[in-house]
Write a protein that holds these residues in place. Sequence first.
Motif, PDB file in Angstrom:
ATOM      1  N   ASP A  99      51.883  35.686  35.191  1.00  0.00           N
ATOM      2  CA  ASP A  99      51.641  34.575  34.283  1.00  0.00           C
ATOM      3  C   ASP A  99      50.225  34.027  34.444  1.00  0.00           C
ATOM      4  O   ASP A  99      49.565  33.670  33.458  1.00  0.00           O
ATOM      5  CB  ASP A  99      52.660  33.456  34.530  1.00  0.00           C
ATOM      6  N   GLU A 100      49.757  33.943  35.678  1.00  0.00           N
ATOM      7  CA  GLU A 100      48.393  33.461  35.918  1.00  0.00           C
ATOM      8  C   GLU A 100      47.356  34.433  35.367  1.00  0.00           C
ATOM      9  O   GLU A 100      46.319  34.022  34.832  1.00  0.00           O
ATOM     10  CB  GLU A 100      48.182  33.232  37.414  1.00  0.00           C
ATOM     11  N   LEU A 101      47.625  35.734  35.500  1.00  0.00           N
ATOM     12  CA  LEU A 101      46.707  36.737  34.956  1.00  0.00           C
ATOM     13  C   LEU A 101      46.566  36.585  33.446  1.00  0.00           C
ATOM     14  O   LEU A 101      45.461  36.644  32.893  1.00  0.00           O
ATOM     15  CB  LEU A 101      47.203  38.143  35.296  1.00  0.00           C
ATOM     16  N   ILE A 102      47.682  36.378  32.758  1.00  0.00           N
ATOM     17  CA  ILE A 102      47.643  36.204  31.311  1.00  0.00           C
ATOM     18  C   ILE A 102      46.849  34.954  30.945  1.00  0.00           C
ATOM     19  O   ILE A 102      46.024  34.968  30.022  1.00  0.00           O
ATOM     20  CB  ILE A 102      49.076  36.132  30.738  1.00  0.00           C
ATOM     21  N   ALA A 103      47.067  33.865  31.683  1.00  0.00           N
ATOM     22  CA  ALA A 103      46.332  32.631  31.413  1.00  0.00           C
ATOM     23  C   ALA A 103      44.831  32.816  31.651  1.00  0.00           C
ATOM     24  O   ALA A 103      44.005  32.336  30.869  1.00  0.00           O
ATOM     25  CB  ALA A 103      46.860  31.501  32.297  1.00  0.00           C
ATOM     26  N   MET A 104      44.476  33.530  32.714  1.00  0.00           N
ATOM     27  CA  MET A 104      43.063  33.791  32.997  1.00  0.00           C
ATOM     28  C   MET A 104      42.449  34.649  31.899  1.00  0.00           C
ATOM     29  O   MET A 104      41.325  34.399  31.442  1.00  0.00           O
ATOM     30  CB  MET A 104      42.934  34.484  34.358  1.00  0.00           C
ATOM     31  N   ALA A 105      43.188  35.671  31.449  1.00  0.00           N
ATOM     32  CA  ALA A 105      42.684  36.556  30.400  1.00  0.00           C
ATOM     33  C   ALA A 105      42.503  35.799  29.096  1.00  0.00           C
ATOM     34  O   ALA A 105      41.506  35.972  28.385  1.00  0.00           O
ATOM     35  CB  ALA A 105      43.640  37.735  30.212  1.00  0.00           C
ATOM     36  N   ASN A 106      43.449  34.937  28.763  1.00  0.00           N
ATOM     37  CA  ASN A 106      43.343  34.157  27.529  1.00  0.00           C
ATOM     38  C   ASN A 106      42.171  33.188  27.577  1.00  0.00           C
ATOM     39  O   ASN A 106      41.531  32.918  26.558  1.00  0.00           O
ATOM     40  CB  ASN A 106      44.635  33.377  27.284  1.00  0.00           C
ATOM     41  N   ALA A 107      41.875  32.662  28.756  1.00  0.00           N
ATOM     42  CA  ALA A 107      40.802  31.688  28.891  1.00  0.00           C
ATOM     43  C   ALA A 107      39.434  32.332  28.779  1.00  0.00           C
ATOM     44  O   ALA A 107      38.445  31.659  28.478  1.00  0.00           O
ATOM     45  CB  ALA A 107      40.933  30.947  30.219  1.00  0.00           C
ATOM     46  N   LEU A 108      39.345  33.648  28.985  1.00  0.00           N
ATOM     47  CA  LEU A 108      38.010  34.276  29.067  1.00  0.00           C
ATOM     48  C   LEU A 108      37.371  34.844  27.780  1.00  0.00           C
ATOM     49  O   LEU A 108      36.130  34.830  27.722  1.00  0.00           O
ATOM     50  CB  LEU A 108      38.017  35.353  30.151  1.00  0.00           C
ATOM     51  N   PRO A 109      37.966  35.437  26.795  1.00  0.00           N
ATOM     52  CA  PRO A 109      39.370  35.393  26.402  1.00  0.00           C
ATOM     53  C   PRO A 109      40.104  36.718  26.511  1.00  0.00           C
ATOM     54  O   PRO A 109      41.069  36.953  25.796  1.00  0.00           O
ATOM     55  CB  PRO A 109      39.250  34.999  24.937  1.00  0.00           C
ATOM     56  N   ALA A 110      39.704  37.660  27.351  1.00  0.00           N
ATOM     57  CA  ALA A 110      40.421  38.934  27.476  1.00  0.00           C
ATOM     58  C   ALA A 110      40.315  39.433  28.898  1.00  0.00           C
ATOM     59  O   ALA A 110      39.375  39.109  29.620  1.00  0.00           O
ATOM     60  CB  ALA A 110      39.853  39.972  26.511  1.00  0.00           C
ATOM     61  N   ILE A 111      41.299  40.212  29.315  1.00  0.00           N
ATOM     62  CA  ILE A 111      41.322  40.705  30.689  1.00  0.00           C
ATOM     63  C   ILE A 111      40.107  41.580  30.995  1.00  0.00           C
ATOM     64  O   ILE A 111      39.625  41.620  32.125  1.00  0.00           O
ATOM     65  CB  ILE A 111      42.633  41.468  30.975  1.00  0.00           C
ATOM     66  N   PHE A 112      39.565  42.254  29.985  1.00  0.00           N
ATOM     67  CA  PHE A 112      38.389  43.088  30.226  1.00  0.00           C
ATOM     68  C   PHE A 112      37.235  42.261  30.788  1.00  0.00           C
ATOM     69  O   PHE A 112      36.455  42.735  31.600  1.00  0.00           O
ATOM     70  CB  PHE A 112      37.940  43.776  28.929  1.00  0.00           C
ATOM     71  N   VAL A 113      37.147  41.005  30.338  1.00  0.00           N
ATOM     72  CA  VAL A 113      36.048  40.151  30.779  1.00  0.00           C
ATOM     73  C   VAL A 113      36.145  39.877  32.273  1.00  0.00           C
ATOM     74  O   VAL A 113      35.129  39.735  32.955  1.00  0.00           O
ATOM     75  CB  VAL A 113      36.032  38.835  29.974  1.00  0.00           C
ATOM     76  N   LEU A 114      37.353  39.794  32.794  1.00  0.00           N
ATOM     77  CA  LEU A 114      37.529  39.603  34.236  1.00  0.00           C
ATOM     78  C   LEU A 114      36.768  40.666  35.009  1.00  0.00           C
ATOM     79  O   LEU A 114      36.119  40.387  36.020  1.00  0.00           O
ATOM     80  CB  LEU A 114      39.013  39.667  34.620  1.00  0.00           C
ATOM     81  N   LEU A 115      36.858  41.887  34.542  1.00  0.00           N
ATOM     82  CA  LEU A 115      36.247  43.015  35.235  1.00  0.00           C
ATOM     83  C   LEU A 115      34.788  43.201  34.842  1.00  0.00           C
ATOM     84  O   LEU A 115      33.946  43.515  35.683  1.00  0.00           O
ATOM     85  CB  LEU A 115      37.059  44.277  34.944  1.00  0.00           C
ATOM     86  N   GLU A 116      34.479  42.990  33.564  1.00  0.00           N
ATOM     87  CA  GLU A 116      33.107  43.143  33.108  1.00  0.00           C
ATOM     88  C   GLU A 116      32.176  42.115  33.726  1.00  0.00           C
ATOM     89  O   GLU A 116      30.998  42.352  33.918  1.00  0.00           O
ATOM     90  CB  GLU A 116      33.051  43.037  31.579  1.00  0.00           C
ATOM     91  N   LYS A 117      32.716  40.924  34.038  1.00  0.00           N
ATOM     92  CA  LYS A 117      31.901  39.856  34.610  1.00  0.00           C
ATOM     93  C   LYS A 117      31.626  40.048  36.092  1.00  0.00           C
ATOM     94  O   LYS A 117      30.889  39.283  36.695  1.00  0.00           O
ATOM     95  CB  LYS A 117      32.597  38.505  34.398  1.00  0.00           C
ATOM     96  N   GLY A 118      32.272  41.027  36.716  1.00  0.00           N
ATOM     97  CA  GLY A 118      31.930  41.315  38.097  1.00  0.00           C
ATOM     98  C   GLY A 118      33.088  41.365  39.074  1.00  0.00           C
ATOM     99  O   GLY A 118      32.914  41.775  40.207  1.00  0.00           O
ATOM    100  N   ILE A 119      34.283  40.901  38.673  1.00  0.00           N
ATOM    101  CA  ILE A 119      35.421  40.966  39.582  1.00  0.00           C
ATOM    102  C   ILE A 119      35.747  42.426  39.872  1.00  0.00           C
ATOM    103  O   ILE A 119      35.944  43.225  38.967  1.00  0.00           O
ATOM    104  CB  ILE A 119      36.659  40.272  38.990  1.00  0.00           C
ATOM    105  N   LYS A 120      35.772  42.765  41.152  1.00  0.00           N
ATOM    106  CA  LYS A 120      35.996  44.155  41.533  1.00  0.00           C
ATOM    107  C   LYS A 120      37.475  44.471  41.717  1.00  0.00           C
ATOM    108  O   LYS A 120      37.939  45.563  41.415  1.00  0.00           O
ATOM    109  CB  LYS A 120      35.215  44.485  42.811  1.00  0.00           C
TER     110      LYS A 120
END
Length: 351
Positions: free
Chosen positions: A224-245
Amino acid sequence: MEGSVWRQMGSLHLGLGEDHGQVKDEEAEAVIIGGMGLDIHATPSMPANPRTTTPGKACLCILSLTVHYILGGVARNVAECMSKLGARPYMISALGLDMAGNLLLEHWKSAGLSIEGIQRHQDIETAVVSNIFDVKGELAAAVASVESIEKFLTPQWIQQSNCIIHSAPVVMVDANLTPPALEASCRMAAESDIPVWFEPVSVAKSKRIVSVVEHITFASPNEDELIAMANALPAIFVLLEKGIKIVVVTLGSDGGRFNLFAVHFPALPASVVRLTGAGDCLVGAALACICAGLDVIQSLAVGIAAAKAAVEAETNVPPEFNMATITDDARSVYLATKMMLLPIDAVSRVK
């Protein structure tokens, strides 16, 4: 924990090559920044129906509820788990001069851990979280009063530990911090290329990753937290593209996965008492292992072993860890891990 035990964990006969599993002679000091608080755990002994009363006599209703006062706070749980595994985390937090604050501070002192980074003030009301569990130990509802963390754990207070942050092998921040405090913590870590682990705490607070995502190396959300983080960025790809390894996604009894090139870690069978400390102990044990020189895969296997011990305990962090059991469980997890590549459509659905 003695170095020989870390070496035992680093050479778990997990099929590692000669270049892996080497641990450091001395563990460096991780910095943990976030909440310390008192948890009130209420567990019924019979199933209850939501939005209505549970049938029964008044005296039986009273007897059907067990209440425990538990030392808590996400960051504090992580740090305590690390200390139980022999690491020496440096805690940055805030406590009041009240009963709950005194209880938490005395426990911290008794563990021989530094209180230098823990702010105390008469205007601080120590954070309190009230958790209501179902009969299976799952969290049914919770109310958190953690305003003091947001008000007093300021960038200015965190800045006072700047030198310690700059020398840390890893910094963990929990999302109880305000965005300015998160930004200050991550900026200090970034100045010395220190990896940062982000613990989302809750669905609502997980969105605070937005302002610091480019500084985050590790994140440990549940689904649930992952979905909320992805929506806020607004996509899960951004989590990884922004530098999270590495994104460690906890999946309960289904185990855990991380990153697009995924490693699935199996869950261990456990006699569940309650689940609130499991994720924190997973993170704490993984951080302790990383600080001791184990690689990430080994560290997460040990984290899952520690999480199993946590769900079988009444407290958020077990009073002690049986190292032989942790080692055996970690070996079992490691040997059963599976490498996989998540398909694009599966990732796209998490948004």
